[in-house]
Design a protein around this motif. Structure first.
Motif, PDB file in Angstrom:
ATOM      1  N   SER A   1      20.183  -2.376   6.367  1.00 22.80           N
ATOM      2  CA  SER A   1      21.396  -2.183   7.158  1.00 22.80           C
ATOM      3  C   SER A   1      22.610  -2.811   6.476  1.00 22.80           C
ATOM      4  N   LEU A   2      22.471  -4.041   6.003  1.00 23.50           N
ATOM      5  CA  LEU A   2      23.589  -4.721   5.345  1.00 23.50           C
ATOM      6  C   LEU A   2      23.995  -4.034   4.041  1.00 23.50           C
ATOM      7  N   VAL A   3      23.016  -3.636   3.258  1.00 24.02           N
ATOM      8  CA  VAL A   3      23.312  -2.960   1.995  1.00 24.02           C
ATOM      9  C   VAL A   3      24.021  -1.633   2.258  1.00 24.02           C
ATOM     10  N   GLU A   4      23.535  -0.864   3.225  1.00 23.35           N
ATOM     11  CA  GLU A   4      24.153   0.422   3.539  1.00 23.35           C
ATOM     12  C   GLU A   4      25.560   0.259   4.103  1.00 23.35           C
ATOM     13  N   ARG A   5      25.799  -0.790   4.868  1.00 17.70           N
ATOM     14  CA  ARG A   5      27.147  -1.043   5.404  1.00 17.70           C
ATOM     15  C   ARG A   5      28.145  -1.362   4.298  1.00 17.70           C
ATOM     16  N   HIS A   6      27.644  -1.770   3.148  1.00 19.09           N
ATOM     17  CA  HIS A   6      28.515  -2.042   2.007  1.00 19.09           C
ATOM     18  C   HIS A   6      28.535  -0.863   1.029  1.00 19.09           C
ATOM     19  N   GLY A   7      28.029   0.281   1.475  1.00 16.12           N
ATOM     20  CA  GLY A   7      28.062   1.488   0.654  1.00 16.12           C
ATOM     21  C   GLY A   7      26.973   1.578  -0.382  1.00 16.12           C
ATOM     22  N   GLY A   8      25.940   0.765  -0.238  1.00 16.47           N
ATOM     23  CA  GLY A   8      24.861   0.746  -1.222  1.00 16.47           C
ATOM     24  C   GLY A   8      23.573   1.335  -0.697  1.00 16.47           C
ATOM     25  N   ARG A   9      22.534   1.129  -1.476  1.00 16.15           N
ATOM     26  CA  ARG A   9      21.194   1.572  -1.072  1.00 16.15           C
ATOM     27  C   ARG A   9      20.165   0.601  -1.640  1.00 16.15           C
ATOM     28  N   VAL A  10      19.028   0.541  -0.981  1.00 13.63           N
ATOM     29  CA  VAL A  10      17.949  -0.335  -1.415  1.00 13.63           C
ATOM     30  C   VAL A  10      16.665   0.484  -1.471  1.00 13.63           C
ATOM     31  N   THR A  11      15.883   0.267  -2.516  1.00 10.94           N
ATOM     32  CA  THR A  11      14.617   0.978  -2.677  1.00 10.94           C
ATOM     33  C   THR A  11      13.521  -0.026  -3.032  1.00 10.94           C
ATOM     34  N   VAL A  12      12.285   0.428  -2.893  1.00 13.00           N
ATOM     35  CA  VAL A  12      11.138  -0.415  -3.220  1.00 13.00           C
ATOM     36  C   VAL A  12      10.111   0.415  -3.972  1.00 13.00           C
ATOM     37  N   ALA A  13       9.408  -0.240  -4.892  1.00  9.88           N
ATOM     38  CA  ALA A  13       8.308   0.392  -5.614  1.00  9.88           C
ATOM     39  C   ALA A  13       7.174  -0.613  -5.720  1.00  9.88           C
ATOM     40  N   SER A  14       5.958  -0.109  -5.640  1.00  9.17           N
ATOM     41  CA  SER A  14       4.773  -0.939  -5.811  1.00  9.17           C
ATOM     42  C   SER A  14       3.628  -0.034  -6.236  1.00  9.17           C
ATOM     43  N   ALA A  15       2.808  -0.507  -7.146  1.00 10.44           N
ATOM     44  CA  ALA A  15       1.632   0.243  -7.592  1.00 10.44           C
ATOM     45  C   ALA A  15       0.474   0.100  -6.613  1.00 10.44           C
ATOM     46  N   GLY A  16       0.661  -0.702  -5.555  1.00 10.43           N
ATOM     47  CA  GLY A  16      -0.372  -0.860  -4.544  1.00 10.43           C
ATOM     48  C   GLY A  16      -0.751  -2.313  -4.330  1.00 10.43           C
ATOM     49  N   PRO A  17      -1.703  -2.534  -3.430  1.00  9.10           N
ATOM     50  CA  PRO A  17      -2.131  -3.897  -3.115  1.00  9.10           C
ATOM     51  C   PRO A  17      -2.554  -4.672  -4.362  1.00  9.10           C
ATOM     52  N   GLY A  18      -2.066  -5.908  -4.451  1.00  9.51           N
ATOM     53  CA  GLY A  18      -2.394  -6.778  -5.570  1.00  9.51           C
ATOM     54  C   GLY A  18      -1.601  -6.491  -6.838  1.00  9.51           C
ATOM     55  N   GLN A  19      -0.688  -5.516  -6.789  1.00  9.33           N
ATOM     56  CA  GLN A  19       0.044  -5.101  -7.981  1.00  9.33           C
ATOM     57  C   GLN A  19       1.510  -5.523  -7.991  1.00  9.33           C
ATOM     58  N   GLY A  20       1.925  -6.337  -7.022  1.00 12.58           N
ATOM     59  CA  GLY A  20       3.311  -6.774  -6.971  1.00 12.58           C
ATOM     60  C   GLY A  20       4.233  -5.684  -6.456  1.00 12.58           C
ATOM     61  N   SER A  21       5.513  -5.973  -6.434  1.00 13.71           N
ATOM     62  CA  SER A  21       6.481  -4.992  -5.961  1.00 13.71           C
ATOM     63  C   SER A  21       7.830  -5.242  -6.632  1.00 13.71           C
TER      64      SER A  21
ATOM     65  N   ALA B   1       0.835  -1.200   0.000  1.00 18.02           N
ATOM     66  CA  ALA B   1       0.000   0.000   0.000  1.00 18.02           C
ATOM     67  C   ALA B   1       0.875   1.258   0.000  1.00 18.02           C
ATOM     68  N   PRO B   2       0.443   2.311  -0.670  1.00 19.12           N
ATOM     69  CA  PRO B   2       1.237   3.542  -0.755  1.00 19.12           C
ATOM     70  C   PRO B   2       1.631   4.124   0.601  1.00 19.12           C
ATOM     71  N   ASP B   3       0.750   4.016   1.584  1.00 22.00           N
ATOM     72  CA  ASP B   3       1.077   4.584   2.905  1.00 22.00           C
ATOM     73  C   ASP B   3       2.119   3.762   3.657  1.00 22.00           C
ATOM     74  N   VAL B   4       2.338   2.526   3.256  1.00 25.99           N
ATOM     75  CA  VAL B   4       3.319   1.653   3.905  1.00 25.99           C
ATOM     76  C   VAL B   4       4.690   1.758   3.229  1.00 25.99           C
ATOM     77  N   LEU B   5       4.705   2.072   1.930  1.00 19.25           N
ATOM     78  CA  LEU B   5       5.959   2.097   1.173  1.00 19.25           C
ATOM     79  C   LEU B   5       7.104   2.852   1.853  1.00 19.25           C
ATOM     80  N   PRO B   6       6.876   4.061   2.386  1.00 20.10           N
ATOM     81  CA  PRO B   6       7.997   4.788   3.005  1.00 20.10           C
ATOM     82  C   PRO B   6       8.543   4.123   4.268  1.00 20.10           C
ATOM     83  N   HIS B   7       7.832   3.136   4.797  1.00 21.47           N
ATOM     84  CA  HIS B   7       8.202   2.536   6.078  1.00 21.47           C
ATOM     85  C   HIS B   7       8.617   1.071   6.000  1.00 21.47           C
ATOM     86  N   VAL B   8       8.631   0.459   4.806  1.00 20.77           N
ATOM     87  CA  VAL B   8       8.875  -0.979   4.722  1.00 20.77           C
ATOM     88  C   VAL B   8      10.236  -1.404   5.255  1.00 20.77           C
TER      89      VAL B   8
END
Length: 105
Positions: A74-94, A40-47
């Motif tokens: 945490s692990l990705v950032e400790r290796h100098g990286g970043r992780v992001t997520v995208a989803s069009a919403g419930p039932g739409q995959g991620s 859900a869009p309201d959850v995306l910033p907090h996953v």
């Protein structure tokens, strides 16, 4: 590995889980895309926050504790990286994208 397991866990039988790996300039990019339950869009910033679950009301026997994605970040950032997520919403995959620096040649 956590991202792949989550994709498989939250995608119904017959759905799709795709893994892409590529190199872009000075980064290695890993994308994991699924056709699962989505986020859900309201959850995306907090996953990636500790103890956050996309569906906290879930009564699934295999539902997690909300620790895995915080650990991934945490692990990705400790290796100098970043992780992001995208989803069009419930039932739409991620889609989760991990970017890690590549060693200098």
């Amino acid at each position: 590995m956590n991202l792949l397991l989550n994709a498989a866990k939250y995608t119904k039988t017959g759905g799709n889980v795709e893994l892409f790996v590529e190199r872009e300039e000075v980064e290695a990019i890993v994308r994991i895309r699924d056709s699962g339950i989505g986020i859900a869009p309201d959850v995306l910033p907090h996953v990636f926050d500790l103890f956050v679950q996309a569906d906290p009301s879930s009564r699934r026997a295999d539902a997690g504790l909300g620790i895995g994605l915080a650990l991934v970040r945490s692990l990705v950032e400790r290796h100098g990286g970043r992780v992001t997520v995208a989803s069009a919403g419930p039932g739409q995959g991620s889609e989760f994208m991990v970017r890690l620096p590549t060693p200098a040649e």
